[in-house]
Design a protein around this motif. Structure first.
Motif, PDB file in Angstrom:
ATOM      1  N   GLY A  25     -23.616 -29.167 -15.052  1.00 19.62           N
ATOM      2  CA  GLY A  25     -23.766 -29.136 -16.502  1.00 19.62           C
ATOM      3  C   GLY A  25     -25.007 -29.935 -16.846  1.00 19.62           C
ATOM      4  N   SER A  26     -25.262 -30.121 -18.139  1.00 16.01           N
ATOM      5  CA  SER A  26     -26.453 -30.885 -18.496  1.00 16.01           C
ATOM      6  C   SER A  26     -26.244 -32.366 -18.187  1.00 16.01           C
ATOM      7  CB  SER A  26     -26.777 -30.692 -19.970  1.00 16.01           C
ATOM      8  OG  SER A  26     -25.641 -30.991 -20.742  1.00 16.01           O
ATOM      9  N   HIS A  27     -24.993 -32.801 -18.055  1.00 11.87           N
ATOM     10  CA  HIS A  27     -24.729 -34.216 -17.804  1.00 11.87           C
ATOM     11  C   HIS A  27     -24.046 -34.485 -16.476  1.00 11.87           C
ATOM     12  CE1 HIS A  27     -25.328 -34.193 -22.110  1.00 11.87           C
ATOM     13  NE2 HIS A  27     -25.677 -35.446 -21.977  1.00 11.87           N
ATOM     14  N   GLY A  28     -23.407 -33.481 -15.906  1.00 14.63           N
ATOM     15  CA  GLY A  28     -22.621 -33.778 -14.715  1.00 14.63           C
ATOM     16  C   GLY A  28     -22.629 -32.689 -13.660  1.00 14.63           C
ATOM     17  N   VAL A  30     -20.105 -31.063 -10.670  1.00 14.35           N
ATOM     18  CA  VAL A  30     -18.689 -31.009 -10.324  1.00 14.35           C
ATOM     19  C   VAL A  30     -18.552 -30.487  -8.892  1.00 14.35           C
ATOM     20  CG1 VAL A  30     -16.444 -30.031 -10.934  1.00 14.35           C
ATOM     21  CG2 VAL A  30     -18.024 -30.699 -12.736  1.00 14.35           C
ATOM     22  N   ALA A  46     -11.037 -31.423  -8.409  1.00 13.15           N
ATOM     23  CA  ALA A  46     -12.446 -31.369  -8.830  1.00 13.15           C
ATOM     24  C   ALA A  46     -12.900 -32.799  -9.081  1.00 13.15           C
ATOM     25  CB  ALA A  46     -12.585 -30.531 -10.086  1.00 13.15           C
ATOM     26  N   LYS A  48     -16.012 -35.047 -10.705  1.00 11.05           N
ATOM     27  CA  LYS A  48     -17.213 -34.958 -11.546  1.00 11.05           C
ATOM     28  C   LYS A  48     -18.036 -36.230 -11.413  1.00 11.05           C
ATOM     29  CE  LYS A  48     -18.524 -33.663 -16.246  1.00 11.05           C
ATOM     30  NZ  LYS A  48     -18.036 -33.104 -17.501  1.00 11.05           N
ATOM     31  N   LYS A  69     -21.548 -40.622 -20.942  1.00  9.65           N
ATOM     32  CA  LYS A  69     -20.767 -39.442 -21.307  1.00  9.65           C
ATOM     33  C   LYS A  69     -19.548 -39.301 -20.386  1.00  9.65           C
ATOM     34  CE  LYS A  69     -21.437 -34.737 -22.598  1.00  9.65           C
ATOM     35  NZ  LYS A  69     -21.880 -33.471 -22.125  1.00  9.65           N
ATOM     36  N   GLU A 101      -7.981 -31.846 -12.254  1.00  7.59           N
ATOM     37  CA  GLU A 101      -7.469 -30.665 -11.549  1.00  7.59           C
ATOM     38  C   GLU A 101      -8.602 -29.643 -11.357  1.00  7.59           C
ATOM     39  OE1 GLU A 101      -5.290 -28.812 -15.449  1.00  7.59           O
ATOM     40  OE2 GLU A 101      -4.862 -27.816 -13.553  1.00  7.59           O
ATOM     41  N   MET A 103     -10.227 -26.134 -11.415  1.00  6.30           N
ATOM     42  CA  MET A 103     -10.053 -24.896 -12.177  1.00  6.30           C
ATOM     43  C   MET A 103     -10.836 -23.806 -11.426  1.00  6.30           C
ATOM     44  SD  MET A 103      -8.132 -25.882 -14.656  1.00  6.30           S
ATOM     45  CE  MET A 103      -8.232 -24.915 -16.144  1.00  6.30           C
ATOM     46  N   LYS A 151     -16.502 -24.701 -26.835  1.00  5.26           N
ATOM     47  CA  LYS A 151     -17.332 -23.505 -26.591  1.00  5.26           C
ATOM     48  C   LYS A 151     -16.731 -22.769 -25.401  1.00  5.26           C
ATOM     49  CE  LYS A 151     -20.690 -26.263 -23.926  1.00  5.26           C
ATOM     50  NZ  LYS A 151     -22.096 -26.557 -23.673  1.00  5.26           N
ATOM     51  N   ASP A 167     -14.186 -30.671 -20.509  1.00  2.00           N
ATOM     52  CA  ASP A 167     -15.424 -31.348 -20.911  1.00  2.00           C
ATOM     53  C   ASP A 167     -15.266 -32.188 -22.184  1.00  2.00           C
ATOM     54  OD1 ASP A 167     -17.933 -32.290 -21.111  1.00  2.00           O
ATOM     55  OD2 ASP A 167     -18.951 -30.348 -21.165  1.00  2.00           O
TER      56      ASP A 167
HETATM   57  N1  LIG Z   1     -12.187 -29.049 -13.213  1.00  2.49           N
HETATM   58  C1  LIG Z   1     -13.121 -28.165 -12.905  1.00  2.49           C
HETATM   59  N2  LIG Z   1     -12.888 -27.233 -11.963  1.00  2.49           N
HETATM   60  C2  LIG Z   1     -13.832 -26.319 -11.657  1.00  2.49           C
HETATM   61  N3  LIG Z   1     -15.045 -26.254 -12.238  1.00  2.49           N
HETATM   62  C3  LIG Z   1     -15.333 -27.152 -13.182  1.00  2.49           C
HETATM   63  C4  LIG Z   1     -14.401 -28.153 -13.567  1.00  2.49           C
HETATM   64  N4  LIG Z   1     -14.961 -28.908 -14.543  1.00  2.49           N
HETATM   65  C5  LIG Z   1     -16.186 -28.393 -14.759  1.00  2.49           C
HETATM   66  N5  LIG Z   1     -16.428 -27.354 -13.947  1.00  2.49           N
HETATM   67  C6  LIG Z   1     -17.672 -26.563 -13.895  1.00  2.49           C
HETATM   68  O1  LIG Z   1     -18.744 -27.445 -13.605  1.00  2.49           O
HETATM   69  C7  LIG Z   1     -19.869 -27.206 -14.448  1.00  2.49           C
HETATM   70  C8  LIG Z   1     -20.279 -28.457 -15.191  1.00  2.49           C
HETATM   71  O2  LIG Z   1     -19.173 -29.029 -15.843  1.00  2.49           O
HETATM   72  P1  LIG Z   1     -19.206 -29.643 -17.299  1.00  2.49           P
HETATM   73  O3  LIG Z   1     -19.401 -28.532 -18.284  1.00  2.49           O
HETATM   74  O4  LIG Z   1     -17.977 -30.449 -17.496  1.00  2.49           O
HETATM   75  O5  LIG Z   1     -20.504 -30.568 -17.228  1.00  2.49           O
HETATM   76  P2  LIG Z   1     -21.318 -31.176 -18.450  1.00  2.49           P
HETATM   77  O6  LIG Z   1     -22.599 -31.715 -17.928  1.00  2.49           O
HETATM   78  O7  LIG Z   1     -20.431 -32.152 -19.164  1.00  2.49           O
HETATM   79  O8  LIG Z   1     -21.545 -29.904 -19.350  1.00  2.49           O
HETATM   80  P3  LIG Z   1     -22.460 -29.677 -20.632  1.00  2.49           P
HETATM   81  O9  LIG Z   1     -23.693 -29.015 -20.118  1.00  2.49           O
HETATM   82  O10 LIG Z   1     -21.615 -28.775 -21.485  1.00  2.49           O
HETATM   83  O11 LIG Z   1     -22.702 -31.032 -21.238  1.00  2.49           O
HETATM   84  C9  LIG Z   1     -19.464 -26.057 -15.354  1.00  2.49           C
HETATM   85  O12 LIG Z   1     -20.022 -24.879 -14.789  1.00  2.49           O
HETATM   86  C10 LIG Z   1     -17.968 -25.984 -15.277  1.00  2.49           C
HETATM   87  O13 LIG Z   1     -17.518 -24.652 -15.363  1.00  2.49           O
END
Ligand SMILES: Nc1ncnc2c1ncn2[C@@H]1O[C@H](COP(=O)(O)OP(=O)(O)OP(=O)(O)O)[C@@H](O)[C@H]1O
Length: 332
Positions: A25-28, A30, A46, A48, A69, A101, A103, A151, A167
């Motif tokens: 994601g933009s911040h993390g 996984v 999972a 993060k 975050k 968990e 997903m 979203k 998220d």
């Molecule tokens: N529990 C999970 N199990 C499987 N995939 C996950 C899980 N949590 C997040 N992901 C996947 O990992 C990616 C990044 O996760 P997430 O959206 O939480 O990061 P973020 O940096 O907080 O996002 P954003 O860009 O919305 O700020 C996404 O593609 C999401 O689908």
């Protein structure tokens, strides 16, 4: 809140091996992690991390935006009671790694707009997803929390294809004296949310309305190949004119009537008159009513068929948990 040993989580992800990376994601980042429990069982989870290197010995201990975050996400998720509609929190390590968990079936965004291998969800599945997410939002608001980033990317599917809200990096407590500056994702962000004082549950209701339009129409929240690019600017005038077919393409009479009802509610959710937006509780009740009509007309054999399909999915899930390379796994 369960605290994990940092090194244990590093081992669980094979040293944050790229082969275990599930998503960015933009911040993390996984990762898929394999936890070895004391009773010799294994759990697939999972994990993060902030998107910068998660090494605890580096200078990155200085709190970056990503870390803040993630820490916020850990604090919010760990404060919530369990809900079947919200991603389950399992623990953290030094508030720098979060265990949740797994997903395994991707996001609603992927299902609606990206996947070429999966058939598009049926009408019934779409409405079920809309209902589960409305319940998730209702639950959060009941806990005094605003998600602020609802979203389709943040709606993830579990092993049984049940959707859950994920998220919580931007989530905020309504009771907090110091409110954070407005934040969210373009296309889903309430245009009326322009200053910290405007933060309310109605900010989530707006974003939920956009997701509902996405679910019913299959169109992206922002589609630069079309005019108007925004789903709200495109759908609301059509809803006001009752042109359901142009939004969701025909269907049987019973679905057209129900879709019009759903779309009218979506239009109320994205209204610029914040006060007239429904609460998440009202949305949930309305979708339950919308579901009742067409479900009543389903023949008995179809309910039986749906039961068999669910059972089959559970079996597949069990098989998948037993096929981690060289290991026997147990899934939480
Ligand atoms: N529990 C999970 N199990 C499987 N995939 C996950 C899980 N949590 C997040 N992901 C996947 O990992 C990616 C990044 O996760 P997430 O959206 O939480 O990061 P973020 O940096 O907080 O996002 P954003 O860009 O919305 O700020 C996404 O593609 C999401 O689908």
């Amino acid at each position: 809140m369960k605290e994990f040993d940092y090194e244990k989580l590093v081992t669980a992800t094979d040293g944050f091996s790229p082969s275990r990376l599930i998503g960015k994601g933009s911040h993390g980042y996984v990762y898929k992690g394999l936890l070895h429990e004391e009773d010799k069982r294994h759990s697939v989870v999972a994990i993060k991390t902030p998107s910068l290197s998660p090494s605890p010995s580096s200078l990155l201990f200085e709190k970056s935006e990503q870390m803040k975050k993630l820490e916020n996400e850990i604090n919010v998720l760990s404060s919530l009671p369990c809900s079947p509609h919200v991603l389950s929190f399992l623990g953290h390590a030094e508030k720098r790694l979060m265990v949740v968990e797994l997903m395994p079936n991707g996001s609603l965004h992927q299902l609606l707009h990206v996947s070429t291998t999966l058939p598009p969800p049926t009408w019934l599945k779409r409405i079920e997803i809309a209902l589960q997410i409305a319940r998730a939002v209702h639950f959060l608001h009941g806990q005094g929390i605003v998600h602020r980033d609802i979203k389709s990317d943040n709606i993830l599917f579990d092993w049984d294809w049940e959707p859950k809200l994920a998220d919580f990096g931007l989530a905020a407590h309504l009771a907090d004296e110091k409110r954070p500056p407005p934040a969210g994702t373009i296309g889903y962000l309430d245009p009326c949310y322009t200053c910290p004082e405007n933060m309310s549950t109605k900010v989530d209701v707006y974003s939920y309305g956009v997701v509902l339009l996405e679910i019913v129409s299959g169109r992206k929240a922002i589609d630069v190949t079309r005019s108007p690019t925004s789903i709200v600017d495109w759908a609301v005038p059509l809803i006001n004119e009752g042109k359901v077919g142009e939004i969701c393409g025909g269907g049987s009479a019973v679905f057209v009537g129900t879709n019009l009802r759903l779309l009218r509610m979506a239009a109320r959710c994205v209204s610029s008159d914040v006060e007239t937006r429904p609460s998440a509780g009202e949305i949930t009740a309305e979708i339950v009513l919308c579901l009742a009509g067409p479900l009543r007309s389903l023949p008995l054999w179809m309910s039986f068929f749906r039961g068999v399909v669910k059972l089959k999915r559970r079996r597949t899930r069990l098989r998948e948990t037993l096929t981690w390379p060289g290991q026997t796994c147990h899934v939480r």
